[in-house]
Write an enzyme that holds these catalytic residues in place. Structure first.
Site, short mmCIF file in Angstrom:
data_model
loop_
_atom_site.label_atom_id
_atom_site.label_comp_id
_atom_site.label_asym_id
_atom_site.label_seq_id
_atom_site.Cartn_x
_atom_site.Cartn_y
_atom_site.Cartn_z
N ASP A 39 0.85 -1.19 0.00
CA ASP A 39 0.00 0.00 0.00
C ASP A 39 0.88 1.24 0.00
O ASP A 39 2.02 1.21 0.48
CB ASP A 39 -0.92 0.02 1.22
CG ASP A 39 -2.16 0.87 0.99
OD1 ASP A 39 -3.21 0.29 0.70
OD2 ASP A 39 -2.08 2.11 1.09
N TYR A 180 -14.28 7.93 -12.55
CA TYR A 180 -13.94 6.76 -11.74
C TYR A 180 -14.59 5.51 -12.34
O TYR A 180 -13.96 4.45 -12.46
CB TYR A 180 -14.42 6.99 -10.31
CG TYR A 180 -14.28 5.81 -9.39
CD1 TYR A 180 -13.06 5.45 -8.84
CD2 TYR A 180 -15.40 5.05 -9.04
CE1 TYR A 180 -12.93 4.36 -7.98
CE2 TYR A 180 -15.30 3.97 -8.18
CZ TYR A 180 -14.07 3.63 -7.66
OH TYR A 180 -13.96 2.56 -6.80
N ASN A 209 -20.85 -0.51 -2.70
CA ASN A 209 -20.90 0.24 -1.43
C ASN A 209 -20.62 -0.64 -0.21
O ASN A 209 -21.51 -0.94 0.59
CB ASN A 209 -22.28 0.90 -1.28
CG ASN A 209 -22.56 1.94 -2.35
OD1 ASN A 209 -21.73 2.81 -2.60
ND2 ASN A 209 -23.70 1.83 -3.00
N GLU A 222 -14.78 9.20 2.83
CA GLU A 222 -15.62 8.19 3.45
C GLU A 222 -16.90 7.96 2.65
O GLU A 222 -17.38 8.85 1.96
CB GLU A 222 -15.97 8.59 4.89
CG GLU A 222 -16.94 9.75 5.02
CD GLU A 222 -16.27 11.11 4.92
OE1 GLU A 222 -16.92 12.12 5.28
OE2 GLU A 222 -15.11 11.20 4.49
N LYS A 223 -17.44 6.75 2.74
CA LYS A 223 -18.70 6.42 2.07
C LYS A 223 -19.88 6.82 2.95
O LYS A 223 -19.73 7.14 4.13
CB LYS A 223 -18.74 4.93 1.75
CG LYS A 223 -17.63 4.46 0.81
CD LYS A 223 -17.76 5.11 -0.56
CE LYS A 223 -16.71 4.63 -1.54
NZ LYS A 223 -16.85 3.22 -1.90
N ALA A 224 -21.08 6.74 2.38
CA ALA A 224 -22.28 7.25 3.05
C ALA A 224 -22.53 6.63 4.43
O ALA A 224 -22.86 7.37 5.37
CB ALA A 224 -23.50 7.07 2.15
N LYS A 231 -21.63 11.78 11.51
CA LYS A 231 -22.44 12.97 11.74
C LYS A 231 -23.35 12.79 12.96
O LYS A 231 -23.51 13.71 13.78
CB LYS A 231 -23.27 13.29 10.49
CG LYS A 231 -22.44 13.77 9.31
CD LYS A 231 -23.30 13.97 8.07
CE LYS A 231 -22.46 14.42 6.88
NZ LYS A 231 -23.27 14.63 5.65
N ARG A 251 -29.61 3.53 -2.48
CA ARG A 251 -28.40 2.71 -2.56
C ARG A 251 -28.61 1.43 -1.75
O ARG A 251 -29.48 1.34 -0.89
CB ARG A 251 -27.18 3.46 -1.98
CG ARG A 251 -26.75 4.73 -2.70
CD ARG A 251 -26.21 4.47 -4.08
NE ARG A 251 -25.69 5.71 -4.67
CZ ARG A 251 -26.42 6.56 -5.37
NH1 ARG A 251 -27.71 6.34 -5.55
NH2 ARG A 251 -25.87 7.64 -5.89
N ARG A 326 -29.32 3.06 -7.12
CA ARG A 326 -28.35 1.98 -7.39
C ARG A 326 -28.60 0.87 -6.37
O ARG A 326 -28.65 1.10 -5.17
CB ARG A 326 -26.91 2.48 -7.30
CG ARG A 326 -25.87 1.37 -7.51
CD ARG A 326 -24.47 1.94 -7.58
NE ARG A 326 -24.28 2.70 -8.81
CZ ARG A 326 -23.45 3.74 -8.93
NH1 ARG A 326 -22.76 4.17 -7.89
NH2 ARG A 326 -23.33 4.35 -10.08
#
Length: 363
Positions: A39, A180, A209, A222-224, A231, A251, A326
């Site tokens: 990495d 992407y 996801n 970061e993803k959802a 938050k 999603r 999606r």
């Protein structure tokens, strides 16, 4: 390095310093594999290297010489040795049994959909995959997994949030909604071309996801699910949390343990190269995802959707929300693997929230 004479197989995890790669490498080591992780990060942010691998290499996979070196597996007394930038000629080498190519320049909506990172995303990821396919073929690895993405599906099939079409056969005519996605589509074709022309044994999967603990939870990549958990964790008990867009975009999200299990089942069968979806069919709106995080936290927080001029005034760019709908279509995966993921979204979000809440409270 402590030698374990019971080790019978070897694995190379490219991008193993990331979220999915770290979980995968840990699983492989627990199975008894000798594992090398590569990495660009100096170390995994959340895993101790001894927990996930025998050999951690910090290196840039855009460098073909580095890729050549990490693919080369030197042995001493029939046991793998740690990476070193050996000079040619090379002797006493073996080929990796399993290679997982997860390395990419990527992130969440705030990174992928603003347009500001398009050139880097395409150049960096394509260069990595060009190097990896070439070296995997040259060094005759036994099998290689490529992680594509649901972002390669056509935008026009994902306009209806209640009925998106992400069946594998719907990929063409191609029209991804981001650069992407275009790069992922190119690299799928690249890996499959090396299979046709050079006999490289590939497996190509499209991730939908993936989420869970020990992953990016702040900073814009970061993803959802992680963003919602952060938050909610950071807000007071009755304050608002911000959700980009109208929150009605849909999603599905797959918990990391199911993702790793899906990868290994797909990788270790001999009949099907892919591409195939790896995801969940439990579709929710983004507002519903936020509501799950609020419920888990047992707070009275409420959702504040932000879009349009208000968003531009606050952030300086258009609201990046991606396609309207999606959802993973798992028919082909279930047909080929005779198995499907089982973790409910709520259960995965509970584990993820508990972990992110601890990270937030450390700050």
């Amino acid at each position: 390095m402590q030698q374990n004479k019971n080790i019978t197989k070897t694995a190379l995890v490219l991008g193993g310093g990331g979220f999915i790669g770290g979980h995968l490498a840990k699983r492989l080591k627990e199975e008894g594999f000798w594992v090398r992780v590569v990495d660009i990060k100096q170390q995994h942010e959340y895993w101790n290297h001894n927990d996930i691998c025998h050999d951690y290499v910090c290196g840039d996979l855009r460098d073909p010489k580095l890729v050549e070196a990490v693919f080369r597996l030197e042995i001493t007394n029939n046991y793998p040795t740690q990476y070193s930038f050996y000079k040619q000629p090379f002797t006493d080498t073996i080929s990796f049994d399993e290679v997982y190519q997860l390395a990419a320049d990527m992130g969440g909506a705030g990174y992928i959909f603003t347009g500001e990172n398009d050139a880097n995303v395409m150049h960096n990821s394509a260069l990595i995959n060009l190097n990896v396919t070439h070296e995997a073929s040259k060094q005759s690895v036994k099998r290689i997994f490529y992680s594509s993405s649901a972002c390669m599906y056509p935008e026009h099939n994902q306009l209806d949030p209640n009925n998106p079409n992400c069946e594998e056969a719907s990929a063409y005519p191609a029209n991804p909604d981001s650069e992407y996605g275009w790069e992922k589509l190119f690299s799928e074709r690249l890996f499959l071309a090396f299979n046709r022309n050079y006999g490289l044994d590939v497996r190509v999967a499209r991730f939908h996801n993936i989420f869970g603990p020990q992953g990016t939870w702040s900073g814009g990549k970061e993803k959802a699910p992680a963003a919602m958990c952060r938050k909610v964790a950071a807000t007071s008990i009755d304050d608002s949390i911000e959700v980009w867009g109208d929150g009605q975009q849909t999603r599905s999200f797959l918990y990391i343990d199911d993702c790793v299990e899906s990868m290994l089942r797909f990788m270790r069968q001999d009949q099907f190269l892919g591409p195939v979806n790896i995801g969940s069919e439990e579709m929710v709106t983004i507002n519903q995802l936020a509501e799950i995080a609020i419920k888990i936290a047992n707070k009275k927080a409420y959702i504040k959707n932000i879009d349009g001029k208000e968003f531009i005034q606050k952030y300086g760019f258009n609201c990046p929300i991606g396609v309207r709908g999606r959802n993973s279509d798992n028919k082909l995966f279930k047909e080929k693997m005779k198995w499907e993921p089982t973790q409910p979204l709520y259960d995965g979000m509970k584990k993820t929230y508990d972990w992110i809440n601890k990270q937030v409270n450390k700050i």
